[in-house]
Design a protein around this motif. Structure first.
Motif, PDB file in Angstrom:
ATOM      1  N   MET A 117      84.944  69.681  42.844  1.00  0.00           N
ATOM      2  CA  MET A 117      86.382  69.759  43.100  1.00  0.00           C
ATOM      3  C   MET A 117      86.874  71.195  43.113  1.00  0.00           C
ATOM      4  O   MET A 117      87.553  71.629  44.031  1.00  0.00           O
TER       5      MET A 117
ATOM      6  N   ARG B 227      85.720  73.190  46.080  1.00  0.00           N
ATOM      7  CA  ARG B 227      86.424  72.875  47.330  1.00  0.00           C
ATOM      8  C   ARG B 227      87.839  73.440  47.311  1.00  0.00           C
ATOM      9  O   ARG B 227      88.330  73.944  48.318  1.00  0.00           O
ATOM     10  N   LEU B 228      88.488  73.353  46.148  1.00  0.00           N
ATOM     11  CA  LEU B 228      89.839  73.905  46.050  1.00  0.00           C
ATOM     12  C   LEU B 228      89.824  75.414  46.262  1.00  0.00           C
ATOM     13  O   LEU B 228      90.684  75.968  46.959  1.00  0.00           O
TER      14      LEU B 228
ATOM     15  N   TRP C 153      87.595  77.058  47.895  1.00  0.00           N
ATOM     16  CA  TRP C 153      87.281  77.276  49.309  1.00  0.00           C
ATOM     17  C   TRP C 153      88.559  77.249  50.140  1.00  0.00           C
ATOM     18  O   TRP C 153      88.794  78.091  50.992  1.00  0.00           O
ATOM     19  N   LYS C 154      89.420  76.270  49.821  1.00  0.00           N
ATOM     20  CA  LYS C 154      90.680  76.139  50.551  1.00  0.00           C
ATOM     21  C   LYS C 154      91.572  77.373  50.328  1.00  0.00           C
ATOM     22  O   LYS C 154      92.105  77.935  51.282  1.00  0.00           O
TER      23      LYS C 154
ATOM     24  N   ARG D 288      90.161  80.321  52.209  1.00  0.00           N
ATOM     25  CA  ARG D 288      90.408  80.233  53.647  1.00  0.00           C
ATOM     26  C   ARG D 288      91.867  80.538  53.979  1.00  0.00           C
ATOM     27  O   ARG D 288      92.176  81.095  55.023  1.00  0.00           O
ATOM     28  N   GLU D 289      92.776  80.168  53.096  1.00  0.00           N
ATOM     29  CA  GLU D 289      94.191  80.390  53.372  1.00  0.00           C
ATOM     30  C   GLU D 289      94.589  81.840  53.158  1.00  0.00           C
ATOM     31  O   GLU D 289      95.401  82.386  53.898  1.00  0.00           O
TER      32      GLU D 289
ATOM     33  N   GLU E 170     102.581  76.260  51.502  1.00  0.00           N
ATOM     34  CA  GLU E 170     102.103  74.931  51.125  1.00  0.00           C
ATOM     35  C   GLU E 170     103.234  73.994  50.774  1.00  0.00           C
ATOM     36  O   GLU E 170     103.195  72.816  51.111  1.00  0.00           O
TER      37      GLU E 170
ATOM     38  N   THR F 286     102.048  70.273  52.042  1.00  0.00           N
ATOM     39  CA  THR F 286     100.648  70.000  51.756  1.00  0.00           C
ATOM     40  C   THR F 286     100.392  70.014  50.253  1.00  0.00           C
ATOM     41  O   THR F 286      99.405  69.470  49.790  1.00  0.00           O
TER      42      THR F 286
END
Lengths: 150, 321, 288
Positions: C17, C20-21, C23-24, C27-28, C84, C89
């Motif tokens: 988790m 992935r968070l 990673w997000k 990327r942002e 966000e 989101t």
């Protein structure tokens, strides 16, 4: 093998009954052959986008009437003796609808003679026009079928 | 956690005396109902009736002022995270990262769920004809809705919660949504949806709960609703006569004081109908089964609440521990 | 901070988790970070190259460094929080099976790290590049300015994050958030124009304490604004009231006030503003 049913959830006839009737009609007219497999509850429900419990209920009622039978291991098929039964059933459904019409007519203070005359006139008229499109307005009465609570 | 998810006999969702206010606006007013396993349960009501709020409370995204809610036997107030990891949720306006591709958002979300998520997500996107390499920002509204549906159902949740899933979508996507809903239900899982699309609800729902201004007007199986309610069109002999009284419960009466009056009645018996038909001032009574829309409109206009039938309001069983 | 956050989630998949968070977030933030770093880097060198005297170079590069790092941290905060919440989101993240505290905390930490890394990189690389152009500019000889720079960046980051959260969640556009933030940025930045005077007069510690107060106040504000508690919606209209949302002059006050209905942030904000006033007073005394 799609069944191509026409379901209208809000026309007063319960949806399971519509499904059952259409299977009965299909068997009576030979559209569904004796011994032929019919789609599973899940397939039918998904294809018609209607509640699966409703489809299951329709199948169950037809199984109770021995129009459908479970074929072990492979699903549900049209029972051997179904065709004759379906023809009778179709007859009784239509009789029921005629009874509804008569009841409505009597409610509207028409005498039996008048009803009879209307019926005959209507039959003549639809006979004449049967080459063209069938009379739509007579298929869809403004008053929906009564619920038979007499 | 999975052993806590209860077996088929316990209700999947149980709401007891739930109330919620926003400032001086009442969102939910003492709402109670239970959802048995394996049904399609529809919360029907106009916008702002409190549908979204109740769904959010169930998922632990909002706190109720009073009352309690359990999902799969888990208390919504305390176990929101566990509920959200078990349940699938399609929010009303799915907000997705526009810069991610379909495949990326699947991979990202898979990080929060079990191992089978990724495969099932890819299977679903293939079924929905969504290319994995497509940027979400470039998808149509329907495409984004499909992504949201795939994200909500890729962990094969025992309960799928959908908030206004089909509103604003075009016909084909709506159909796809209905089909998936039916498919989920046919596989024995439970669907809870909120909607104001009455014809759709009428097609797919087992149980319908109608809410208006935070109040639960009725919660019953669709079959029961249609069996217990009738629409009578009464024609009186002349305009001056009064409609005779009847023992049936009149939910709504329209055309008061004119010759033709339309009644929506519940708890009626054949005797009541015949009594009315035999009354000297009555010329005729036509009876039909009301459509869900007619029931909905009748309840909305009258503002009456109907007692829940016994089949649905089974006394909420003990919450499984 | 993050260890306690992880401890909260007993989910065995929490490792995945978090990855992935992160990673997000990466990327942002990366495109913005890269863009500002490049502009800042070359901008600073250009400015330094054009200044006439060595003393002038030193002065102007130092002040511009403060401005650029302030812009960097403000942009990172706005991109991280306002975009966000504006695109809702953040709501999508809330629907995931994890605590809102985790979402907000990770976001705050990720942005703060990006801010500090960027600031540090600019502060260390610009002098190197300057020396390549033949003039020396070595902030490592003065540990206080580097510390000031980092704390100042954090201050701007937290305050910008608080504003971005508040206005973004009300559905205001990113441009509005930026516009509202600019006056504050200039106001904050103006003190840096006199920074050398303070340093020479040993007022650096006053400034440091003052900035630290601001950091704590800003941090508390953000913490209050993120819906840390499960079931608390993101709707700031409820907190601020519709009247507040339109007044641009009172934006900071409203954010700081709403950011903490509790006493904590209020005390720190009061101290921060008092320190600023004192500083202005000292500066005018010093000048006369």
């Amino acid at each position: 093998m799609p069944l191509f049913f026409d379901i209208n959830a809000s026309n007063g006839v319960p949806v399971y009954e519509q499904v059952a009737r259409q299977i009965v009609n299909a068997v009576a007219s030979g559209g569904l052959a004796v011994g032929q497999m019919i789609p599973s509850v899940r397939e039918t429900a998904k294809e018609l986008a209607i509640n699966p419990n409703t489809v299951a209920r329709a199948y169950r009622s037809l199984q109770d009437e021995e129009i459908l039978e479970t074929v072990r291991g492979s699903g549900i098929a049209v029972a051997v003796a179904a065709k004759a039964k379906c023809k009778t059933l179709r007859g009784s459904v239509i009789r029921g609808r005629i009874a509804d019409v008569i009841q409505d007519a009597r409610q509207s203070q028409l005498s039996d003679d008048e009803i009879m005359k209307m019926l005959q006139a209507e039959m003549k008229r639809t006979n004449r026009s049967s080459n063209r499109s069938s009379n739509r307005s007579s298929n869809r009465p403004t008053n929906r079928p009564t619920k038979g609570k007499q | 956690m999975s052993q806590e998810i209860n077996n088929n006999t316990d209700p999947v969702v149980s709401i007891t005396n739930l109330s919620k206010r926003y400032g001086n606006q009442t969102a939910l007013d003492d709402i109670s109902f239970t959802i048995p396993a394996g049904v399609v349960f529809a919360l029907l009501g106009e916008n702002g009736a409190g549908k979204s709020t109740s769904l959010k409370i169930l998922l632990g995204l909002e706190k109720a002022d009073s009352g309690s809610a359990t999902v799969l036997g888990l208390d919504s107030k305390k176990r929101g995270i566990d509920i959200r990891s078990a349940v699938g949720y399609v929010p009303e306006a799915p907000a997705l990262y526009g810069w991610m591709t379909v495949g990326e958002i699947g991979w990202f979300t898979a990080g929060f769920y079990g191992d089978g998520f990724q495969n099932e997500f890819e299977r679903l996107t293939a079924e929905y004809e969504l290319p994995l390499g497509q940027k979400i920002g470039k998808l149509s509204k329907g495409g984004r809705a499909k992504v949201s549906l795939a994200l909500a159902s890729a962990h094969k949740p025992p309960l799928l919660v959908m908030d206004e899933p089909t509103s604003g979508l075009d016909t084909l996507v709506r159909r796809k949504f209905l089909e998936s809903m039916v498919d989920v239900s046919a596989s024995g899982r439970t669907v809870l949806l909120s909607s104001h699309q009455i014809p759709e609800v009428e097609r797919v729902a087992d149980i319908v709960a109608i809410v208006n201004q935070g109040k639960l007007l009725v919660c019953d199986t669709l079959d029961n609703l249609k069996q217990t309610m009738e629409q009578w069109v009464v024609t009186l002999k002349d305009e001056s006569s009064e409609l005779p009284s009847t023992k049936s419960t009149i939910v709504l009466r329209e055309g008061r004081g004119s010759r033709r009056q339309r009644l929506l009645v519940s708890d009626t018996t054949p005797e009541c109908l015949w009594q009315l038909r035999d009354d000297p001032v009555v010329e005729e009574v036509l009876v039909h089964t009301p459509s869900l829309e007619e029931i909905f409109v009748g309840l909305m206009k009258s503002g009456k609440t109907l007692p829940a039938s016994k089949r649905v309001s089974v006394d909420s069983p003990e919450v499984s521990s | 901070m993050s260890s306690t956050l992880i401890a909260h989630d007993s989910n065995p998949r929490s490792n995945v988790m978090w990855k992935r968070l992160l990673w997000k977030e990466r990327r942002e933030l990366t495109p913005v970070w890269m863009a500002i770093m490049l502009i800042g880097f070359f901008g600073l060198v250009m400015i330094a190259f054009q200044a006439s005297s060595p003393e002038g170079k030193k002065e102007i590069v130092r002040t511009c460094l403060y401005s650029f790092t302030a812009i960097l941290s403000a942009t990172l905060a706005i991109v991280g929080f306002a975009s966000e919440s504006e695109n809702e989101t953040l709501g999508r993240l809330q629907n995931l099976p994890l605590h809102p505290r985790s979402v907000g905390g990770l976001k705050l930490v990720a942005g703060a790290i990006a801010t500090l890394a960027g600031t540090l990189l600019l502060a260390l690389l610009v002098p190197v590049l300057c020396s390549a152009f033949g003039f020396s500019l070595n902030p490592s000889q003065e540990p206080l300015p580097l510390l000031l720079l980092l704390v100042g960046s954090l201050l701007v980051y937290f305050i910008a994050a608080a504003i971005a959260m508040a206005y973004g969640s009300m559905g205001k556009s990113l441009f509005l958030v930026v516009a509202l933030f600019l006056p504050f940025l200039f106001w904050l930045d103006s003190s840096h124009w006199h920074i050398t005077e303070y340093l020479d007069g040993n007022f650096g510690f006053v400034l440091l304490i003052q900035l630290a107060l601001g950091v704590v106040a800003g941090l508390i504000s953000v913490v209050r604004l993120v819906p840390w508690v499960e079931g608390r919606g993101l709707n700031m209209r409820k907190v601020l009231g519709p009247a507040e949302t339109t007044s641009s002059a009172g934006h900071l006050a409203s954010v700081s006030a709403s950011g903490a209905a509790s006493g904590g942030a209020k005390i720190f904000w009061t101290c921060f503003f008092a320190a600023r006033l004192l500083q202005v007073a000292f500066a005018s005394l010093y000048a006369s």
